[in-house]
Motif scaffolding. Structure first.
Motif, PDB file in Angstrom:
ATOM      1  N   VAL A  16       0.831  -1.201   0.000  1.00  0.00           N
ATOM      2  CA  VAL A  16       0.000   0.000   0.000  1.00  0.00           C
ATOM      3  C   VAL A  16       0.871   1.259   0.000  1.00  0.00           C
TER       4      VAL A  16
ATOM      5  N   GLY B  37      -7.858   5.354  -1.928  1.00  0.00           N
ATOM      6  CA  GLY B  37      -7.079   4.128  -2.010  1.00  0.00           C
ATOM      7  C   GLY B  37      -5.614   4.346  -2.299  1.00  0.00           C
ATOM      8  N   SER B  38      -5.174   5.620  -2.364  1.00  0.00           N
ATOM      9  CA  SER B  38      -3.779   5.885  -2.697  1.00  0.00           C
ATOM     10  C   SER B  38      -2.852   5.668  -1.503  1.00  0.00           C
ATOM     11  N   GLY B  39      -3.430   5.470  -0.309  1.00  0.00           N
ATOM     12  CA  GLY B  39      -2.591   5.180   0.863  1.00  0.00           C
ATOM     13  C   GLY B  39      -2.428   6.342   1.829  1.00  0.00           C
TER      14      GLY B  39
ATOM     15  N   SER C 282      -4.448   7.575   4.254  1.00  0.00           N
ATOM     16  CA  SER C 282      -4.755   7.230   5.651  1.00  0.00           C
ATOM     17  C   SER C 282      -3.711   6.287   6.229  1.00  0.00           C
ATOM     18  N   THR C 283      -3.330   5.312   5.430  1.00  0.00           N
ATOM     19  CA  THR C 283      -2.329   4.356   5.897  1.00  0.00           C
ATOM     20  C   THR C 283      -1.037   5.083   6.266  1.00  0.00           C
TER      21      THR C 283
ATOM     22  N   GLU D 192      -8.815  13.460   7.090  1.00  0.00           N
ATOM     23  CA  GLU D 192     -10.119  13.915   6.573  1.00  0.00           C
ATOM     24  C   GLU D 192     -11.030  14.423   7.693  1.00  0.00           C
TER      25      GLU D 192
ATOM     26  N   HIS E  90      -9.792  16.712   1.533  1.00  0.00           N
ATOM     27  CA  HIS E  90     -10.219  17.060   0.173  1.00  0.00           C
ATOM     28  C   HIS E  90     -10.617  18.523   0.082  1.00  0.00           C
TER      29      HIS E  90
END
Ligand code: ATP
Ligand code: MG
Lengths: 233, 273
Positions: free
Chosen positions: B48, B69-71, B73-74, B194, B226
């Motif tokens: 990820v 999904g770009s990572g 949060s991870t 976010e 965002h």
């Protein structure tokens, strides 16, 4: 009422279940039974819930070997009818040199059974607490145990109260099983008195005694539910 | 043994002293608060994060944008080890977070985190939410913790809501309580994932306002969001992530005005329209 009249169904009913002379004679033994039932019930509730809570807290640490043991023990205790365990322990264990008093066996088995169900209920409460609660607490530097005790458990307990109350009442009523091993609780006193008196009045007194004990418990459970029902965000 | 008292440096009440051995680099005013190098994260076989390098300097507000999904949060969650990185290095104020001997709880209270879903404790009042870590982590006496909690709530404009439970607060108010909860620990870095995405549009402004005040007070912040208008106005730097890597970074004027990469342009044209 005229003595000469033949007995009606109603007077026969009253005579069978509410005969004043029998009530007078056996009230003391029923009262003794109430004391014994209350003693066993109180010990079972306190020990069973504390043990169940402890097991659930231990399980939260997810130590594999320990959790497998807990699950096996809990599932066995939930699967077996309590009467079977009571008979096996009371009549079986003396053969291997462990002789527990009938009071001790009743207390021990009901405590273990309540602990097993309580553990599952507490565990369900712990796992139902959103992951975000753990993350928020841990991100402020709280440790695992602190998070479990101060953030997760208070929320878990709230959703635990209704099922736990029901289960506790159901298992506490099983103190009546003590009658088969001669624990002088309410049912035991009532059946003994019934056979002596040749009249079902003591059994009715026993039923009333159970209501006197358990209706306040049921009411208390309902109060607890509303007391803990804060609205969710 | 040589000890540096990490809190003495920040003028905070005494807490756990920091082992000198944990401090891998000399602390100077220019030491990045956050220094991430070669960070990778795999979930099973899916990678990820594929090597993230990022420095956040004191008082900087760095904005992370990128497709779902770009990572993002991870990446953020690796910065306080809510997510365990697979490889790389993360230094916070010079301390290597991934070192074996690091006291992660002591480090986490120096890194505030604000979540998309607020994650307030529903069984406690706003004040109770803020006080918990003050009492249990910093071991503050009750009265002091209460005063500090009220001060933190006052900073986010919620002094009059201290006694309310989260269920009695609007989303915007809840998120500001969450900010106060992190802020009360006087963190050196704040992570926002976010923070306004779960809010009704009319409540977004109050949370962004609180973040603007933090920035003005000199807080170092790493923000995933965002809110592109907020980024243009408040960010010192914008980082564009895609597919687990940082594709491009620069001042907001450059990223929004003249993005170099096609992927950045494609993303921006999608979100700005
Ligand atoms: N616990 C997990 N286990 C497996 N895969 C995960 C886990 N957490 C995240 N992922 C995957 O990692 C990728 C990155 O997720 P991440 O949440 O970091 O994205 P994001 O940039 O924050 O997206 P969004 O803008 O939607 O929040 C996604 O493909 C996601 O499915
Ligand atoms: Mg995300």
């Amino acid at each position: 009422m005229d003595q000469a009249l033949p007995p009606t169904r109603w007077t026969i009913f009253l005579d069978t279940f509410f005969k004043a002379s029998v009530i007078d004679q056996y009230l003391p033994s029923i009262l003794k039974g109430i004391v014994v039932t209350l003693e066993v019930a109180a010990l079972v509730v306190i020990c069973g819930i504390l043990l169940g809570l402890t097991l659930a807290l231990v399980r939260a640490y997810r130590i594999r070997a320990v959790n497998i043991l807990i699950v096996i023990l809990v599932d066995m205790l939930r699967a077996l009818p309590p009467l079977v365990i009571i008979l096996v322990v009371y009549f079986g264990l003396p053969n291997v040199g462990i002789a527990l008093s009938n009071f001790a066996v009743l207390w021990l088995i009901l405590t273990l059974v309540l602990a097993a169900f309580a553990e599952e209920i507490f565990w369900a409460g712990i796992t139902a607490t959103p992951k975000g609660q753990w993350e928020a607490a841990r991100s402020t530097g709280l440790g695992f145990t602190q998070t479990l005790l101060f953030v997760v458990m208070p929320q878990a307990l709230r959703i635990t109260i209704p099922p736990l109350t029901n289960r506790t009442i159901a298992i506490t009523k099983n103190t009546a099983l003590g009658t088969v091993i001669g624990v002088p609780e309410i049912l035991n006193q009532a059946t003994t008195a019934t056979s002596f008196a040749g009249n079902a009045t003591p059994l009715m007194m026993g039923a009333v005694a159970y209501m006197v004990i358990f209706i306040p418990v049921v009411t208390f459970g309902r109060w607890l539910e509303t007391r803990f029902a804060w609205r969710r965000a | 043994m040589l000890l540096i008292h990490a809190d003495a440096r920040r003028g905070l009440p005494a807490a756990r002293p920091l082992l000198l051995a944990q401090v891998d680099t000399a602390l100077t005013p220019d030491t990045p608060i956050l220094d991430v190098r070669g960070l990778t994260k795999r979930f099973g076989s899916t990678e990820v994060l594929k090597g993230i390098d990022l420095k956040v300097r004191p008082q900087e507000l760095v904005f992370v944008i990128g497709p779902s999904g770009s990572g993002k949060s991870t990446f953020l969650r690796c910065c306080n080890r809510l997510e365990e990185p697979t490889d790389g290095s993360i230094r916070v104020a010079g301390v290597e977070l991934l070192a074996h001997k690091v006291d992660i709880n002591a480090m986490r209270r120096r890194i505030g985190m604000v979540f998309q879903s607020f994650n307030l404790y529903p069984h406690m009042t706003a004040r109770g939410n803020v006080m918990l870590a003050l009492r249990k982590v910093l071991k503050m006496p009750k009265e002091q913790a209460r005063a500090e909690a009220d001060a933190a709530l006052d900073r986010v404009g919620l002094a009059d809501r201290a006694g309310h439970h989260p269920s009695a607060l609007s989303g915007g108010q809840q998120q500001r309580v969450a900010i106060a909860r992190a802020l009360a620990l006087k963190p050196e870095l704040m992570l926002f994932d976010e923070p306004t995405s779960a809010l009704d549009p009319e409540l977004v402004g109050s949370v962004l306002g609180g973040m603007r005040d933090l920035k003005a007070d000199g807080m170092t912040m790493l923000v995933v969001s965002h809110e592109m208008r907020f980024a243009q106005e408040a960010a010192d730097r914008v980082v564009f992530m895609d597919g687990g890597v940082i594709v491009e970074e620069g001042p907001p004027s450059a990223i929004f005005g003249a993005p170099k990469h096609e992927r950045t342009r494609a993303f921006l044209s999608r979100v700005l329209n």
